[in-house]
Structures are given as C-alpha cells and as structure tokens.
Motif scaffolding. Sequence first.
Motif, PDB file in Angstrom:
ATOM      1  N   ALA A 198       0.826  -1.208   0.000  1.00 57.42           N
ATOM      2  CA  ALA A 198       0.000   0.000   0.000  1.00 57.42           C
ATOM      3  C   ALA A 198       0.864   1.264   0.000  1.00 57.42           C
ATOM      4  N   VAL A 199       1.899   1.291   0.836  1.00 58.72           N
ATOM      5  CA  VAL A 199       2.743   2.483   0.937  1.00 58.72           C
ATOM      6  C   VAL A 199       3.543   2.687  -0.347  1.00 58.72           C
ATOM      7  N   GLU A 200       4.171   1.643  -0.845  1.00 58.56           N
ATOM      8  CA  GLU A 200       5.000   1.775  -2.048  1.00 58.56           C
ATOM      9  C   GLU A 200       4.153   2.185  -3.250  1.00 58.56           C
ATOM     10  N   GLY A 201       2.937   1.645  -3.337  1.00 54.36           N
ATOM     11  CA  GLY A 201       2.056   2.044  -4.436  1.00 54.36           C
ATOM     12  C   GLY A 201       1.521   3.450  -4.269  1.00 54.36           C
ATOM     13  N   TYR A 202       1.140   3.804  -3.049  1.00 60.54           N
ATOM     14  CA  TYR A 202       0.539   5.116  -2.799  1.00 60.54           C
ATOM     15  C   TYR A 202       1.531   6.244  -3.066  1.00 60.54           C
ATOM     16  N   LEU A 203       2.815   6.005  -2.771  1.00 55.13           N
ATOM     17  CA  LEU A 203       3.835   7.029  -2.981  1.00 55.13           C
ATOM     18  C   LEU A 203       4.393   7.028  -4.399  1.00 55.13           C
ATOM     19  N   ALA A 260       8.303  -0.274  -5.059  1.00 57.31           N
ATOM     20  CA  ALA A 260       9.507   0.568  -5.086  1.00 57.31           C
ATOM     21  C   ALA A 260      10.692  -0.255  -4.583  1.00 57.31           C
ATOM     22  N   PHE A 261      11.776   0.421  -4.190  1.00 60.50           N
ATOM     23  CA  PHE A 261      12.998  -0.317  -3.866  1.00 60.50           C
ATOM     24  C   PHE A 261      12.913  -1.224  -2.644  1.00 60.50           C
ATOM     25  N   PRO A 262      12.006  -1.014  -1.650  1.00 58.95           N
ATOM     26  CA  PRO A 262      12.018  -1.936  -0.509  1.00 58.95           C
ATOM     27  C   PRO A 262      11.820  -3.402  -0.886  1.00 58.95           C
ATOM     28  N   HIS A 263      11.040  -3.677  -1.907  1.00 60.29           N
ATOM     29  CA  HIS A 263      10.807  -5.080  -2.257  1.00 60.29           C
ATOM     30  C   HIS A 263      12.045  -5.761  -2.843  1.00 60.29           C
ATOM     31  N   PRO A 264      12.623  -5.268  -3.932  1.00 63.44           N
ATOM     32  CA  PRO A 264      13.791  -5.982  -4.468  1.00 63.44           C
ATOM     33  C   PRO A 264      14.994  -5.958  -3.525  1.00 63.44           C
ATOM     34  N   MET A 265      15.158  -4.890  -2.751  1.00 59.39           N
ATOM     35  CA  MET A 265      16.268  -4.869  -1.800  1.00 59.39           C
ATOM     36  C   MET A 265      16.004  -5.844  -0.657  1.00 59.39           C
ATOM     37  N   GLY A 266      14.739  -6.030  -0.324  1.00 61.09           N
ATOM     38  CA  GLY A 266      14.396  -6.994   0.711  1.00 61.09           C
ATOM     39  C   GLY A 266      14.667  -8.432   0.311  1.00 61.09           C
ATOM     40  N   GLU A 286      11.091   3.175   5.966  1.00 62.04           N
ATOM     41  CA  GLU A 286      11.333   4.502   6.523  1.00 62.04           C
ATOM     42  C   GLU A 286      12.135   5.365   5.544  1.00 62.04           C
ATOM     43  N   GLU A 287      13.104   4.754   4.837  1.00 59.74           N
ATOM     44  CA  GLU A 287      13.890   5.505   3.860  1.00 59.74           C
ATOM     45  C   GLU A 287      13.024   5.937   2.685  1.00 59.74           C
ATOM     46  N   LEU A 288      12.117   5.080   2.239  1.00 60.05           N
ATOM     47  CA  LEU A 288      11.200   5.451   1.164  1.00 60.05           C
ATOM     48  C   LEU A 288      10.332   6.633   1.585  1.00 60.05           C
ATOM     49  N   ILE A 289       9.831   6.592   2.803  1.00 56.61           N
ATOM     50  CA  ILE A 289       8.996   7.686   3.299  1.00 56.61           C
ATOM     51  C   ILE A 289       9.808   8.974   3.402  1.00 56.61           C
ATOM     52  N   ARG A 290      11.066   8.864   3.797  1.00 61.49           N
ATOM     53  CA  ARG A 290      11.928  10.042   3.877  1.00 61.49           C
ATOM     54  C   ARG A 290      12.107  10.669   2.493  1.00 61.49           C
ATOM     55  N   LYS A 336      25.721  -3.865  -3.790  1.00 65.05           N
ATOM     56  CA  LYS A 336      25.927  -2.663  -4.602  1.00 65.05           C
ATOM     57  C   LYS A 336      25.831  -2.998  -6.080  1.00 65.05           C
ATOM     58  N   GLU A 337      26.441  -4.100  -6.470  1.00 67.77           N
ATOM     59  CA  GLU A 337      26.393  -4.507  -7.879  1.00 67.77           C
ATOM     60  C   GLU A 337      24.974  -4.890  -8.285  1.00 67.77           C
ATOM     61  N   ARG A 338      24.290  -5.607  -7.407  1.00 66.73           N
ATOM     62  CA  ARG A 338      22.933  -6.069  -7.719  1.00 66.73           C
ATOM     63  C   ARG A 338      21.948  -4.909  -7.796  1.00 66.73           C
ATOM     64  N   PHE A 339      22.164  -3.897  -6.977  1.00 64.31           N
ATOM     65  CA  PHE A 339      21.222  -2.781  -6.917  1.00 64.31           C
ATOM     66  C   PHE A 339      21.688  -1.570  -7.736  1.00 64.31           C
ATOM     67  N   ALA A 340      22.640  -1.773  -8.615  1.00 64.97           N
ATOM     68  CA  ALA A 340      23.157  -0.644  -9.399  1.00 64.97           C
ATOM     69  C   ALA A 340      22.062   0.013 -10.217  1.00 64.97           C
ATOM     70  N   GLU A 341      21.224  -0.804 -10.825  1.00 67.64           N
ATOM     71  CA  GLU A 341      20.127  -0.274 -11.641  1.00 67.64           C
ATOM     72  C   GLU A 341      18.898  -1.158 -11.439  1.00 67.64           C
ATOM     73  N   LEU A 342      17.883  -0.599 -10.853  1.00 67.15           N
ATOM     74  CA  LEU A 342      16.625  -1.306 -10.654  1.00 67.15           C
ATOM     75  C   LEU A 342      15.495  -0.481 -11.251  1.00 67.15           C
ATOM     76  N   PRO A 343      14.580  -1.101 -11.988  1.00 57.75           N
ATOM     77  CA  PRO A 343      13.437  -0.350 -12.508  1.00 57.75           C
ATOM     78  C   PRO A 343      12.574   0.240 -11.400  1.00 57.75           C
ATOM     79  N   HIS A 344      12.665  -0.362 -10.220  1.00 59.55           N
ATOM     80  CA  HIS A 344      11.869   0.098  -9.074  1.00 59.55           C
ATOM     81  C   HIS A 344      12.265   1.509  -8.629  1.00 59.55           C
ATOM     82  N   PHE A 345      13.481   1.959  -8.960  1.00 56.03           N
ATOM     83  CA  PHE A 345      13.922   3.289  -8.554  1.00 56.03           C
ATOM     84  C   PHE A 345      13.039   4.375  -9.173  1.00 56.03           C
TER      85      PHE A 345
END
Length: 366
Positions: A198-203, A260-266, A286-290, A336-345
């Motif tokens: 809900a949060v990732e979609g709403y934002l 957003a990024f919390p899912h793939p980073m999780g 919390e970082e996404l909300i920030r 760092k290598e895995r998260f270099a480019e994510l469509p979720h950004f």
Amino acid sequence: MTPTAFYMPVRLIREEGALARVGELAAGYGKRCLIMTSASAAEKSRALYDALASMKAAKVEATVYPLIGANPTLAQCRAAVDAFRAAGAYSILAIGGGSVMDAAKATAWLAANSAHDTEGLFAAAFRRERFPLMLCGTTAGTGSEVSAVAVITDDNGKKRSIKHKNCYADYVLADPRYTDSMPRSVTVSTALDALAHAVEGYLNPACDEISTMFAEKALPLLAQGLLYLCDNDLPDRDWRDKLFDASLYAGFVLNACGTAFPHPMGYVLTEEHGIPHGQACAVFMEELIRCAAQATPERTARLFALCGGEEVLMRILNTLVDVDVHMTDAQLDACKERFAELPHFARVPGGFDGERADALCRRLFG
C-alpha cells in the motif's frame, strides 16, 4: 490528473465458505485437479478439508501436492509439474500463502509448456497459455491472489519476478476464516507486506485515482491492525477480517502500481539471511517515506494522516520490524552490484539510484 489504466481480470469471490464453490468450478475444467499446498498451513486452516469435500461432492478427483516451501524454487515448481502430469489433472488449486500461490502460477504455466525452459518462464515468453488456476489464500498480506506477478527462486538461489497476464488466476476463493490459524509471526510479517504494497504504491508518482482509492481503503486498516499487534498477541476475529480485506485492497494497489525499492532490496535479506519477506521489505520503508517527504510533502502528509499520524507509523515500524543483520564488505559489495540499476527506482518520489541504495545498505547492515 494522472492517467488511469486499471486492469485486473480475476474473478474474486470473497465470502465465508467460499471454497464450497471450488468443486463445481474445478469440474468445469475437467474431472481431475491438483491441489498445491505447503506442509501444514492448508490443513491447520481447515481450507484443505473444505476443498476436498467440495471436490468430492462435484465428483472431481483431487490429488494433494503438499511440498511447496517458503520462497518457492524452480525445482519445486518442476516437481509440481511432474505431479500435475502424473495425476492427469486439468486444473490447479493453490491453498496457502504467497509462496504456494506463486509456485502454482509458475507450475500452471510450466505444465503447458516446457518445465525446463527457465528463461522462457522468467522472460514470460511461453507460447501456450497456462492451465486453469484457482487460488485460496491462508494469509493476509501477500497480494498474490489478485496480481499478475509470481516470485520464484531460480537455480542460482536468486529471487526473480515473473509478470504476465498468465499469472492472473481464473478464480480467487477469499475467505478470512482461513487466516485465523496464522501464528503471530506470520500475522505480523504478512501484514507488514501488505503495508509495504500500500505504501509503495501510494507514494509511486504514477499512482492513479483508482489505485489511490484502494490504497486509502487499505492504509487505515493496516495501520490500526498493526498498532493493535504492537500491544496484543494475536488479533481477534474482527481484526482478522479487517486485515484480510486490507490485504486485498493493497493487492489491487500492488497489481496496478508495482513496488519501489524496498521489495527488491528486501529479497537479499530473505535469500541470504532468512528474514521473512514482509519484515525484509519493511526494513527499507522509513527511507522510502523520507524520500517522499522531501519530494512530495503533501502526499506524504496524507499518508501519515491515513495511518493515524507519523508517530503511529513510526511506532509500528520500530516495534514490529525485527531484523538484526550484519553484512560483510564482500556482501555489501555484492548488493551494490545487484542494486546498481533497478526499474523500481523510477517508482520513488524524487527518484532513487544505486549509490543511494548502497549507502542505505551500508548504514543499515555495515
């Protein structure tokens, strides 16, 4: 006005006793059905027994395949394909949480094509449509029931997403009573997963009016239910119902807006450290909300208001998110290598990038 393009071709039956219909539905596809479950959740919830009774009444021969584990693997899906073919089944019913439902989506599609065409599956490039698929969730949080996504762990141990119209179910049999047997840990983690949806979609800057409507239905229920869990062991039946419905609303948001990024980073926390999926996503919320507070302060203020205030949302995260992970330099470099480019950004207000993801991981886990 944000353009709207809402699509969800799932027949959702939400009622107590919904599985009483499943035998008749399965009979419409043929007289044999494979029921996919985990080791025990379908039995503990009584959903399996209700499904078998309905199948028997409809004269459908049901074969139970209870070997789907958490974070389902390609190997499990291939084995389920073998069971499907050995049973001569015409359809699949999945009873369980997101892992079982995701595995059933992959199995239904693999069974119609090649069970060993891994890249065809993850590229969503199969020519033949999947076999008929019915889903019954026993948790309140996955979103898989109403989404076009399945997450499967590949042969290299990495979680990968499949998104395609063939991952939609034909029918969802949604009965909140089957969530009553969830232990506290699963109740909390799945509710946090729904909150993340809900949060990732709403934002998401692309969140349209219909998705906003569903998110604004989900967020107060999820926040109130999680706040209840901050002070109580297990929710009562009324709160079970509310969390169940909220998870469906959040699933509609997930399906329309993605994550957003919390899912793939999780995913990394789940793959390498055994952190439950909902907890793993919530670590980064919390970082996404920030980010959102800086780029879209009015939208963020509305999010806080829907959740009962910023202090309520922060209390939920500080109380219920229990992740103690330390990563080595080598592990952080791999992230760092895995998260270099994510469509979720691109789904983050104001944007996000690999450098910020790396800094976040080092701050949280270094």
